[in-house]
Design a protein around this motif. Structure first.
Motif, PDB file in Angstrom:
ATOM      1  N   GLY A   1    -102.268  33.508 -40.188  1.00  0.00           N
ATOM      2  CA  GLY A   1    -101.854  32.110 -40.174  1.00  0.00           C
ATOM      3  C   GLY A   1    -102.923  31.076 -40.382  1.00  0.00           C
ATOM      4  N   GLY A   2    -104.189  31.466 -40.522  1.00  0.00           N
ATOM      5  CA  GLY A   2    -105.227  30.467 -40.713  1.00  0.00           C
ATOM      6  C   GLY A   2    -105.244  29.894 -42.121  1.00  0.00           C
TER       7      GLY A   2
ATOM      8  N   PRO B   1    -100.543  28.613 -44.963  1.00  0.00           N
ATOM      9  CA  PRO B   1     -99.774  29.782 -44.525  1.00  0.00           C
ATOM     10  C   PRO B   1     -98.372  29.387 -44.092  1.00  0.00           C
ATOM     11  CG  PRO B   1    -101.370  29.143 -42.856  1.00  0.00           C
ATOM     12  CD  PRO B   1    -101.660  28.300 -44.064  1.00  0.00           C
ATOM     13  N   ASP B   2     -97.381  30.125 -44.560  1.00  0.00           N
ATOM     14  CA  ASP B   2     -95.999  29.816 -44.199  1.00  0.00           C
ATOM     15  C   ASP B   2     -95.726  30.275 -42.772  1.00  0.00           C
ATOM     16  OD1 ASP B   2     -93.134  29.111 -45.181  1.00  0.00           O
ATOM     17  OD2 ASP B   2     -92.954  31.068 -44.190  1.00  0.00           O
TER      18      ASP B   2
ATOM     19  N   GLN C   1    -106.957  31.770 -35.364  1.00  0.00           N
ATOM     20  CA  GLN C   1    -107.933  31.383 -36.386  1.00  0.00           C
ATOM     21  C   GLN C   1    -107.351  30.219 -37.174  1.00  0.00           C
ATOM     22  OE1 GLN C   1    -108.570  33.869 -39.883  1.00  0.00           O
ATOM     23  NE2 GLN C   1    -110.788  33.668 -39.669  1.00  0.00           N
ATOM     24  N   GLU C   2    -107.828  29.025 -36.887  1.00  0.00           N
ATOM     25  CA  GLU C   2    -107.323  27.856 -37.592  1.00  0.00           C
ATOM     26  C   GLU C   2    -107.821  27.814 -39.030  1.00  0.00           C
ATOM     27  OE1 GLU C   2    -108.010  24.246 -35.530  1.00  0.00           O
ATOM     28  OE2 GLU C   2    -106.955  24.883 -33.714  1.00  0.00           O
ATOM     29  N   VAL C   3    -109.089  28.165 -39.232  1.00  0.00           N
ATOM     30  CA  VAL C   3    -109.693  28.099 -40.561  1.00  0.00           C
ATOM     31  C   VAL C   3    -110.521  29.354 -40.788  1.00  0.00           C
ATOM     32  CG1 VAL C   3    -111.193  26.815 -42.127  1.00  0.00           C
ATOM     33  CG2 VAL C   3    -109.846  25.591 -40.401  1.00  0.00           C
ATOM     34  N   MET C   4    -110.248  30.073 -41.892  1.00  0.00           N
ATOM     35  CA  MET C   4    -111.150  31.156 -42.275  1.00  0.00           C
ATOM     36  C   MET C   4    -112.258  30.539 -43.129  1.00  0.00           C
ATOM     37  SD  MET C   4    -108.804  33.284 -44.971  1.00  0.00           S
ATOM     38  CE  MET C   4    -107.807  32.512 -46.234  1.00  0.00           C
TER      39      MET C   4
ATOM     40  N   HIS D   1    -101.760  35.138 -45.972  1.00  0.00           N
ATOM     41  CA  HIS D   1    -103.002  35.827 -46.329  1.00  0.00           C
ATOM     42  C   HIS D   1    -103.663  36.301 -45.029  1.00  0.00           C
ATOM     43  CE1 HIS D   1    -107.323  35.999 -47.518  1.00  0.00           C
ATOM     44  NE2 HIS D   1    -106.902  36.173 -48.744  1.00  0.00           N
ATOM     45  N   PRO D   2    -103.025  37.214 -44.279  1.00  0.00           N
ATOM     46  CA  PRO D   2    -103.598  37.650 -43.005  1.00  0.00           C
ATOM     47  C   PRO D   2    -104.857  38.490 -43.187  1.00  0.00           C
ATOM     48  CG  PRO D   2    -101.656  38.942 -43.533  1.00  0.00           C
ATOM     49  CD  PRO D   2    -101.730  37.857 -44.550  1.00  0.00           C
TER      50      PRO D   2
END
Length: 404
Positions: A168-169, A291-292, A313-316, A333-334
């Motif tokens: 979800g990031g 992310p959906d 993880q808010e931001v990769m 995109h996990p």
């Protein structure tokens, strides 16, 4: 979700040896952007053998491909899920981003889905495997998007190996600047005063960027390399070149504020030395990932069902052209943990991508993606919720030639 994971995992024993061999094969033959001929051939051969209709080459990209399979008699408006494969490597350090594993995740998910859907008839489904080359630095998904590869796609999924499990990031938007300075050559010892030093222009620009960093927001990243630093020590350099990546989680701020400030650093270097400068964007921008939430929740349940606990993880801290996909269709995109504490884009991660944890990572990544897609196929309301939340209308594509 545990039942869906168990259902797709029934075929894992038969498929996993091939998937591990594919990952090892790609790892042993690393190919950088748009040269992935060995990888594309191996992956399309495997899709052929698995019963997919494969188109080799897409949107003018020789190493791109699209594989399609549908359940027998599937209605045109049945859910259509795209599974992305990446397979390019990095210069010098090979598969240090683990794209050999991404390819195995996507290939494995497609195979497990086909096995599960044929074993339990009655579910209408369209599976599309998209092989996208040139993710590292060239945004290979962009020309494929422009060529219509997402037409008729409801949702798009892929997974990436990492040093942690996460769902979800978002990601960092990225602009690539190719910079060239032109000066005038002169003998560095005999008459240096007659020269106009293009290397000085590059050096001043990099120093200006270093000073600028103090005034940049925490989420911004600027990094550059010198791709041409001159011709010989005894010649005042008449030409130098750099490549610079500028990133920010805030895409609007990146374009309106950050990139113009970085550009001015290069312009200042040229002005101070008397050189001319050319600044170009030769590769498409990478958009930040959206992310959906519907798909992310489904994927998180699949992670839990295989015994993994995704971390918040808010931001990769990287960029991906899957972000561009997520601006067109609902997408996720996990991250699937390969080895804790071992970060991508290092030699250690490259070794891990063919190390003892690779098999378990491939198995879990393929099962997670397959179970996520199977949930969408079994419950089309998930598709409808994702599409409705995204604010688009589905565009069905009826392809009578899709094999069953």
């Amino acid at each position: 979700m545990p039942e869906l994971v168990a259902e797709v995992a029934r075929g894992l024993g038969a498929r996993l040896p091939v998937l591990c061999d594919v990952a090892a094969d790609l790892h042993a033959h690393p190919e950088i952007r748009f040269t992935e001929h060995h990888a594309a051939q191996r992956l399309t051969d495997e899709l052929d053998r698995a019963g997919f209709a494969v188109t080799r080459g897409f949107a003018g990209l020789d190493t791109a491909f699209v594989g399609r399979w549908s359940t027998p008699g599937a209605a045109p408006d049945a859910p259509t899920v795209a599974i992305f494969c990446e397979y390019d490597a990095l210069e010098e350090i090979g598969h240090a981003c683990g794209h050999n594993l991404i390819a195995a995740f996507g290939l494995g998910a497609a195979m497990l889905l086909r096995d599960a859907l044929l074993a339990a008839p009655g579910t209408d489904a369209h599976v599309v495997v998209i092989g996208s080359p040139g993710e590292e630095g060239a945004a290979g998904k962009v020309p494929m998007i422009e060529g219509g590869v997402l037409d008729g796609i409801d949702v798009a999924i892929m997974a990436h190996p990492a040093d942690l499990d996460a769902v979800g990031g978002t990601s960092l938007s990225r602009i690539a600047l190719d910079v060239e300075f032109e000066g005038r050559a002169a003998h560095a010892a005999n008459d240096p005063a007659d020269g106009v030093n293009a290397l000085d222009a590059a050096t001043l620009s990099l120093n200006a960027i270093g000073l600028l960093r103090q005034q940049l927001p925490d989420a911004v990243r600027v990094h550059a390399i010198v791709t041409d630093g001159g011709q010989a020590p005894n010649i005042i350099p008449e030409h130098t070149a750099l490549r610079c990546f500028v990133r920010d989680v805030d895409q609007d701020r990146l374009l309106a504020n950050i990139v113009p400030r970085v550009r001015r650093c290069f312009e200042a270097g040229a002005l101070a030395t008397g050189c001319t400068v050319t600044i170009e964007e030769r590769t498409p921008p990478y958009h930040s990932m959206r992310p959906d939430p519907v798909l992310a929740d489904v994927a998180a349940a699949a992670f839990a069902a295989v015994g993994r606990v995704p971390q918040p993880q808010e931001v990769m801290a990287g960029s991906t052209d899957m972000g561009n996909v997520s601006r067109i269709v609902p997408a996720i995109h996990p991250m699937v943990c390969l080895e804790p504490g071992v970060h991508p884009h290092t030699r250690e991660f490259a070794a891990a991508a063919a190390g003892p944890n690779a098999e378990k990572t491939i198995a879990d990544g393929a099962v997670i993606l397959a179970a996520t897609a199977l949930a969408v196929f079994r419950d089309p309301s998930l598709r409808d919720a994702a599409v409705a939340g995204f604010g688009i209308e589905r565009r069905p594509v009826d392809d009578p030639d899709t094999p069953v």
